[in-house]
Enzyme design. Structure first.
Site, short mmCIF file in Angstrom:
data_model
loop_
_atom_site.label_atom_id
_atom_site.label_comp_id
_atom_site.label_asym_id
_atom_site.label_seq_id
_atom_site.Cartn_x
_atom_site.Cartn_y
_atom_site.Cartn_z
N TRP A 1 -2.14 -4.48 -0.10
CA TRP A 1 -1.14 -4.36 -0.81
C TRP A 1 0.49 -4.59 -0.21
O TRP A 1 1.29 -4.73 -0.95
CB TRP A 1 -0.93 -2.73 -1.12
CG TRP A 1 -2.25 -2.10 -2.30
CD1 TRP A 1 -3.38 -1.73 -1.90
CD2 TRP A 1 -2.04 -2.32 -3.62
NE1 TRP A 1 -4.07 -1.59 -2.90
CE2 TRP A 1 -3.23 -1.74 -4.10
CE3 TRP A 1 -1.01 -2.70 -4.50
CZ2 TRP A 1 -3.58 -1.83 -5.62
CZ3 TRP A 1 -1.42 -2.95 -5.88
CH2 TRP A 1 -2.62 -2.38 -6.27
N ASP B 1 -10.12 7.32 -3.42
CA ASP B 1 -9.23 6.56 -3.60
C ASP B 1 -7.89 6.84 -2.67
O ASP B 1 -6.71 6.80 -3.03
CB ASP B 1 -8.63 6.22 -4.75
CG ASP B 1 -7.85 5.17 -5.06
OD1 ASP B 1 -8.15 3.93 -4.84
OD2 ASP B 1 -6.51 5.10 -5.69
N ARG C 1 7.19 -6.82 -5.32
CA ARG C 1 7.82 -6.11 -4.33
C ARG C 1 8.63 -7.03 -3.44
O ARG C 1 9.40 -6.47 -2.58
CB ARG C 1 6.93 -5.64 -3.38
CG ARG C 1 5.99 -4.26 -4.30
CD ARG C 1 5.16 -3.56 -3.09
NE ARG C 1 4.53 -2.35 -3.98
CZ ARG C 1 3.54 -2.20 -4.38
NH1 ARG C 1 2.60 -3.36 -4.10
NH2 ARG C 1 3.09 -1.37 -5.32
#
Length: 569
Positions: A279, A340, A149
């Site tokens: 993340w 999730d 990223r």
């Protein structure tokens, strides 16, 4: 000779691309090759600190330490955006999922690709300056694509985290390795796809691997030497919590607390393999010397039988001290998550109205649940949550062996996609997914560094999937406007002082909307999924918008390898 992967406006290879722009006259004047712009001058802490008011550079993954993704330049605006045209297109050597957020420093652009490649480009012409291709170790484990990223920049160094769980510092002038440190052992399931953050001489990095039974963390490394400064484990040794029966919005999650307590007595605390990856970048508050980040799912994802308790600090907003990594506060969105629906989109620091309407420093987080959560930065407490941006049905139906339908599906709501904000309008802009899914559970033992889902979540092929772009008033929680898209949205969004928001879709369309009312003002067909966060910058007084078009592994959008810069001439 110019790099063959860099194309100018006058080439026949871009002729078709021009035809795909919404409106405006054609452009025929060639941008001449020029000397490399910028001198790669040192990126000081002062520059990083004041990035939110920098109308030339884009120095952080999400624009500034507050992660506002608001670019303070109005040269490209609602009155002229229809004339936006490609300035250049650069093609990388890697044709795979592209999620990079371009960083621009004094006319030099840094981008990454899947498998941890880094490119330095001339931001005015797209000419390659250098290319770093990381040599992967023998073992890589990763979820949801081999993505990267982006980088962080400070002084004369460029920092990249790699798929085999290393943190590498590169010389900004040459791309040569200055130091290389292992962040964690990839054999245990650790990997890195997030961009680092640099603040006060420290490089901050979290970890992926929540699907592999790791124990998550955020670490701080010395920016000059790469030596480890501190580690904050996102799963504490006592991960049980308070046995919460409701989610943060007050809805019953149908937990069998008695069964969980019995499992805890038998199995003990599962903290060593409980997941909790990070993340995305933390938001940094230099005023209070604190950072804020969100923590991902517990392991195994869908089977809660082997992980009794609230599973702290998974699915949570967490704040720690920047200098020491010491815990300050947290707020958990979903305790004992078996759907999730973890926290992945990066948090944003901004002024918000508290419950009495008074201005306070707040933290925004857009959840997979489809809510925008608004917190008090002081203690992480919840001030409000927004209206649902996507359908919510059968919340919280528990996974079964046969499969239980519940919305949102495991991708969201808002996935990892960073939001943007416009503080003058008090609006947050988010891109969402609608993917109806069924959740099934199947218990399995810890597989030691291998994928550990404890079941499956599956898209229902007979049901419609779509996405949306949503503007939320974060001072009230009300949706201001919403635009539906043909496909589920993943990637990111950018707001600018020109009254615009930019975002892309999996079908290749890159679009500009009015930030005030959501009207579509411009679009361009990029030829591959535009599933990366856009950036903006200026060179020689000319504003550009740049975005990656390479598709997405997670939603299987068309792959490509293009970095595209647009401007008005």
């Amino acid at each position: 000779m110019a790099d063959p992967r860099r194309y100018h406006l006058s080439t026949t290879m871009l002729a078709a691309a021009f035809a795909m722009a919404l409106s405006g006259p054609g452009y025929s004047e060639e941008i001449k090759s020029a000397t490399k712009f910028g001198d790669l001058s040192s990126v000081t802490q002062d520059l990083l600190t004041h990035a939110s008011s920098d109308s030339s550079n884009f120095l952080h993954t999400n624009g500034d330490y507050g992660q506002s993704r608001f670019y303070p330049n109005s040269q490209i605006n609602t009155t002229n955006v229809a004339k936006l045209r490609p300035a250049w297109i650069f093609q990388t050597e890697v044709k795979e999922s592209l999620e990079t957020s371009p960083i621009i420093v004094n006319g030099i652009m840094y981008v990454t690709t899947s498998f941890s490649h880094v490119y330095a480009l001339n931001a005015r012409t797209g000419e390659e300056i250098w290319h770093y291709a990381h040599k992967m170790g023998p073992i890589t484990t990763f979820c949801c694509g081999p993505n990267n990223r982006g980088v962080a920049v400070a002084d004369n160094l460029v920092y990249v985290a790699t798929l085999d769980a290393h943190l590498v510092a590169l010389d900004a002038h040459t791309g040569k390795t200055v130091w290389d440190k292992e962040v964690a052992d990839p054999e245990e399931g650790y990997s890195e796809t997030m961009a680092p953050t640099v603040a006060k001489g420290k490089v901050l990095i979290g970890t992926n691997g929540g699907e592999y039974g790791i124990r998550g963390f955020v670490k701080a490394f010395d920016a000059k030497t790469g030596n480890l400064v501190w580690t904050f484990n996102t799963v504490p040794e006592n991960s049980v919590g308070v046995w919460a029966e409701k989610d943060l919005t007050g809805r019953d999650m149908h937990r069998d607390i008695a069964a969980e307590k019995a499992a805890l007595a038998k199995l003990g605390d599962p903290y060593k393999t409980l997941g909790g990856g990070v993340w995305q970048n933390p938001a940094v508050d230099l005023e209070t010397n604190r950072i804020y980040f969100v923590v991902g799912n517990p392991s195994p994802d869908l089977d809660g039988a082997s992980r009794p308790g609230d599973n702290l600090y998974t699915d949570s907003l967490v704040s720690v001290d920047l200098d020491t990594g010491k815990y300050i506060c947290h707020q958990q969105y979903i305790s004992h998550d078996v759907w999730d629906l973890d926290a992945v989109s990066p948090p944003v620091i901004t002024q918000v109205a508290d419950k009495d309407g008074k201005p306070v420093k707040g933290i925004l987080h857009a959840g997979k649940t489809g809510h925008l959560y608004v917190h008090d930065a002081k203690d992480c407490s919840l001030i409000r949550f927004s209206e649902a941006m996507v359908p919510q049905e059968n919340m919280w139906a528990l996974p079964t062996k046969e499969g239980a339908r519940m919305l949102p599906g495991a991708n969201g709501g808002v996935e990892w996609s960073p939001i943007a904000t416009d503080p003058k309008q008090g609006l947050a802009y988010a891109i969402n997914l609608h993917q109806p899914m069924t959740y099934s559970v199947e218990s399995s033992a810890y597989p030691s560094g291998k994928l550990w889902l404890g079941g499956a979540f599956k898209v229902i092929p007979t049901e419609e999937q779509w996405g949306n772009v949503t503007a939320v008033d974060y001072n009230t929680g009300k949706i201001r406007w919403q635009v539906k898209t043909a496909q589920p949205m993943i990637g990111g969004i950018l707001a600018t002082a020109g009254g615009l928001v930019f975002t892309g879709e999996g079908n290749g369309l890159f679009k500009a909307y009015s930030s005030e009312n959501g009207s579509l003002l411009w679009q361009f067909q990029a030829g591959a999924g535009v599933n990366a966060p856009p950036s903006s910058y200026s060179v020689d007084g000319q504003q550009y918008i740049v975005v990656g078009a390479g598709g997405n592994t997670q939603l299987d959008y068309k792959r490509g390898n293009a970095i595209m810069a647009f401007t008005i001439n």
